[in-house]
Design a protein around this motif. Structure first.
Motif, PDB file in Angstrom:
ATOM      1  N   GLN A  44       0.879  -1.169   0.000  1.00  0.00           N
ATOM      2  CA  GLN A  44       0.000   0.000   0.000  1.00  0.00           C
ATOM      3  C   GLN A  44       0.913   1.214   0.000  1.00  0.00           C
ATOM      4  O   GLN A  44       1.586   1.502   0.991  1.00  0.00           O
ATOM      5  CB  GLN A  44      -0.917   0.011   1.231  1.00  0.00           C
ATOM      6  N   GLY A  45       0.965   1.908  -1.145  1.00  0.00           N
ATOM      7  CA  GLY A  45       1.853   3.049  -1.277  1.00  0.00           C
ATOM      8  C   GLY A  45       1.103   4.348  -1.437  1.00  0.00           C
ATOM      9  O   GLY A  45      -0.135   4.386  -1.375  1.00  0.00           O
ATOM     10  N   VAL A  46       1.843   5.411  -1.665  1.00  0.00           N
ATOM     11  CA  VAL A  46       1.215   6.727  -1.804  1.00  0.00           C
ATOM     12  C   VAL A  46       0.334   6.785  -3.041  1.00  0.00           C
ATOM     13  O   VAL A  46      -0.603   7.583  -3.111  1.00  0.00           O
ATOM     14  CB  VAL A  46       2.297   7.829  -1.871  1.00  0.00           C
ATOM     15  N   GLU A  47       0.613   5.938  -4.044  1.00  0.00           N
ATOM     16  CA  GLU A  47      -0.194   5.915  -5.256  1.00  0.00           C
ATOM     17  C   GLU A  47      -1.332   4.922  -5.167  1.00  0.00           C
ATOM     18  O   GLU A  47      -2.111   4.793  -6.102  1.00  0.00           O
ATOM     19  CB  GLU A  47       0.682   5.586  -6.466  1.00  0.00           C
ATOM     20  N   GLU A  82      -6.529  -0.812  -8.748  1.00  0.00           N
ATOM     21  CA  GLU A  82      -7.475   0.291  -8.727  1.00  0.00           C
ATOM     22  C   GLU A  82      -7.352   1.031  -7.396  1.00  0.00           C
ATOM     23  O   GLU A  82      -6.950   0.443  -6.383  1.00  0.00           O
ATOM     24  CB  GLU A  82      -8.902  -0.235  -8.909  1.00  0.00           C
ATOM     25  N   PRO A  83      -7.679   2.321  -7.370  1.00  0.00           N
ATOM     26  CA  PRO A  83      -7.599   3.068  -6.107  1.00  0.00           C
ATOM     27  C   PRO A  83      -8.397   2.382  -5.005  1.00  0.00           C
ATOM     28  O   PRO A  83      -9.490   1.860  -5.239  1.00  0.00           O
ATOM     29  CB  PRO A  83      -8.208   4.425  -6.472  1.00  0.00           C
ATOM     30  N   GLY A  84      -7.842   2.379  -3.810  1.00  0.00           N
ATOM     31  CA  GLY A  84      -8.508   1.734  -2.692  1.00  0.00           C
ATOM     32  C   GLY A  84      -7.509   1.247  -1.668  1.00  0.00           C
ATOM     33  O   GLY A  84      -6.364   1.703  -1.619  1.00  0.00           O
ATOM     34  N   GLN A  85      -7.929   0.294  -0.863  1.00  0.00           N
ATOM     35  CA  GLN A  85      -7.099  -0.269   0.193  1.00  0.00           C
ATOM     36  C   GLN A  85      -6.821  -1.733  -0.103  1.00  0.00           C
ATOM     37  O   GLN A  85      -7.745  -2.534  -0.252  1.00  0.00           O
ATOM     38  CB  GLN A  85      -7.796  -0.146   1.555  1.00  0.00           C
TER      39      GLN A  85
END
Length: 545
Positions: free
Chosen positions: A443-446, A478-481
């Motif tokens: 889990q990175g900044v992007e 995809e954006p998310g966790q």
């Protein structure tokens, strides 16, 4: 040797659910509350049999027409793209290299005149092949290619062009087919696939030629080939297939192989050619002389390791395999795992060892018999450990992406260089079933990021891991966790993530396209079995689906 695609051996199974109140359902697969995007089924891609016959240059065509015809002719792979070469100037025909790369185009294309004899061609792409047929996915980007023109006998021809070809994704899927080239792990006990794409026609020759080029850069230090250095197809020959027998004639270098090495060479070829529908067995020769090769015995290397399809659980004070509401305990380990109040574990290949994260967050190695459980890692914030088939336990804190350690059964620790960004949080690590690659979910900044890298080992020191090699796969989800990742089979990895309370799953082919598996019910982990239908998720309520 007949190809062998159905070997099954005992393998490590990954613990997917631990909890005294676990509910095990009989549901198979991933529950979906939305539509599933269309995509290719892994394993269904076979040798391409569609042949395109593009047109050559038309008399009087202007530069734009010549360029459009040239690009259209990329579909004609026959005779080394003979039709496409007709669009080139006499001096440039032999220089142009269509096998340099394939850019897979997404969406529309545009052409722009720079001057009277120069055109630019632009398009969007997110993936492509290199000269070895290896697939790489990239973020969507624009490519701009430049072409120069000259007149020959009153007709426009291309005098300068970038190497490689460009194909729309749908056309690429029609012309090219996916094949697994096989190499060996360092201990020569497992065959390891490397996915490649080749156009239809002379596929067997392309596969063998690529295999003889040796280990690809991204797997160096993790796998080996058994062909003596310098081995190649005899000059001017191709792999011929008669009565389902592929006949491979090699140069003199191959004659130096030992009897055992020859057996492994033949197995390497047999498995690599197994995806060619016309091939059922392989015969080897050197400079026209047949090689006498004894059949492999019971010590034959393993192909496509299988795992027990049942989920591993801790339920009602027992640790073992669940089938419906029934639990079959692993008697050699159950009491020790229960005593640790484990909340994550990986079972060893023989079923008599495990890497366990205890209830207090520490990592232990557990073995059968009278050997007591051993504490190996007490650092804070440890994620679920992984256990490879060499017996090494992998452990890392979520907050220290460069703090990866492996432990042997005696508790000795060895650092493994990763090179991950310090700002990234580690979500999960999973070593492949053959021990040559590792899937790391960050889990990175992007946002969520999945990296699959080769595992480099020291052959002189018990195959201890020393570092992670170049990434074979490096994609932003995809954006998310990010929640979890798992090996689905020998060549694909599945991920689980959540965004705005929507849980979704994806499957990534290490040498091909990604496939959206759809939405899942609220879940905390995912685990693979033996292919897509063997994927299971652990729900937030403790149910396994």
């Amino acid at each position: 040797m007949d190809r062998t695609r159905s070997r099954v051996r005992a393998s490590r199974a990954t613990l997917i659910a631990l909890g005294v109140s676990l509910l095990v359902s009989s549901c198979v697969g991933i529950p979906s509350t939305g539509s599933v995007e269309a995509g290719p089924e892994f394993g269904e891609l076979t040798e391409a049999d569609t042949i395109f016959n593009p047109l050559g240059p038309q008399p009087g065509a202007e530069p734009l027409g010549i360029l459009e015809g040239f690009i259209d002719a990329f579909t004609g792979t026959q005779s080394d793209y003979a039709v496409a070469r007709q669009f080139l100037s006499t001096s440039f025909q032999a220089e142009w290299d269509p096998r340099h790369s394939v850019a897979i185009r997404s969406g529309s294309e545009t052409f722009r005149a720079v001057d009277s004899d120069t055109l630019e061609y632009s398009f969007m792409t997110r993936a492509g092949l290199d000269e070895h047929g290896s697939y790489t996915a990239n973020p969507l980007e624009t490519q701009l290619l430049s072409y120069s023109f000259v007149q020959e006998n009153g007709e426009w021809r291309i005098s300068e062009a970038p190497p490689g070809i460009v194909l729309a994704e749908s056309t690429f899927r029609t012309i090219f087919s996916q094949h697994s080239l096989y190499f060996y792990d360092l201990a020569l006990v497992r065959l390891v696939p490397d996915q490649r794409w080749f156009p239809g026609g002379a596929t067997a020759t392309r596969i063998v030629s690529a295999l003889l080029e040796g280990v690809p850069p991204w797997l160096e230090g993790a796998v080996v080939s058994q062909f003596p250095e310098g081995s190649a197809l005899t000059q001017g020959t191709a792999v011929t297939v008669e009565s389902s027998v592929a006949r491979v004639d090699l140069t003199a270098e191959a004659a130096s192989a030992s009897p055992r090495q020859r057996q492994l060479m033949k197995l390497q070829l047999s498995e690599s050619l197994a995806s060619v529908s016309s091939v059922a067995s392989v015969e080897l020769s050197v400079s026209g002389t047949s090689l006498a090769i004894e059949p492999l015995g019971t010590d034959s290397p393993t192909v496509d390791s299988r795992v027990d399809a049942r989920p591993l659980v801790l339920k009602d004070g027992e640790f073992g395999y669940a089938t419906g509401e029934e639990l079959t305990p692993i008697t050699a380990l159950s009491d020790k795992v229960v005593d640790l109040e484990a909340n994550a574990a990986t079972l060893g290949v023989l079923g008599n060892s495990a890497a366990v994260r205890a209830g207090d967050g520490t990592v232990w190695t557990v073995r059968g018999g009278q050997i007591p459980a051993r504490l190996v890692d007490s650092r804070p914030n440890l994620i679920a450990p992984s256990l490879d088939d060499y017996g090494y336990t992998w452990s890392i804190p979520s907050t220290d992406p460069n703090g990866l350690l492996v432990f042997d059964f005696e508790g000795n620790s060895y650092p493994v260089a990763t090179g991950f960004a310090e700002s990234a949080a580690v979500v999960s690590i999973d070593v492949s079933r053959d021990g040559t690659r590792i899937a790391v979910l960050l889990q990175g900044v992007e946002g969520p990021r999945l990296i699959v890298s080769a595992v480099l080992r020291d052959s002189a020191q018990g195959y201890v891991p020393t570092a992670l090699g170049p990434a074979i796969l490096d994609v932003l989800l995809e954006p998310g966790q990010a929640i979890d990742a798992t090996w689905v089979d020998e060549s694909s990895v599945a991920t689980l993530e959540v965004n705005d309370d929507v849980f979704s799953t994806m499957m990534y082919d290490l040498g091909g396209f990604a496939l959206n598996l759809g939405r899942a019910e609220p879940a905390v982990s995912i685990v693979g079995g033996n292919g897509r239908t063997g994927i299971r998720v652990l729900g937030e309520d403790g149910s396994v689906s």
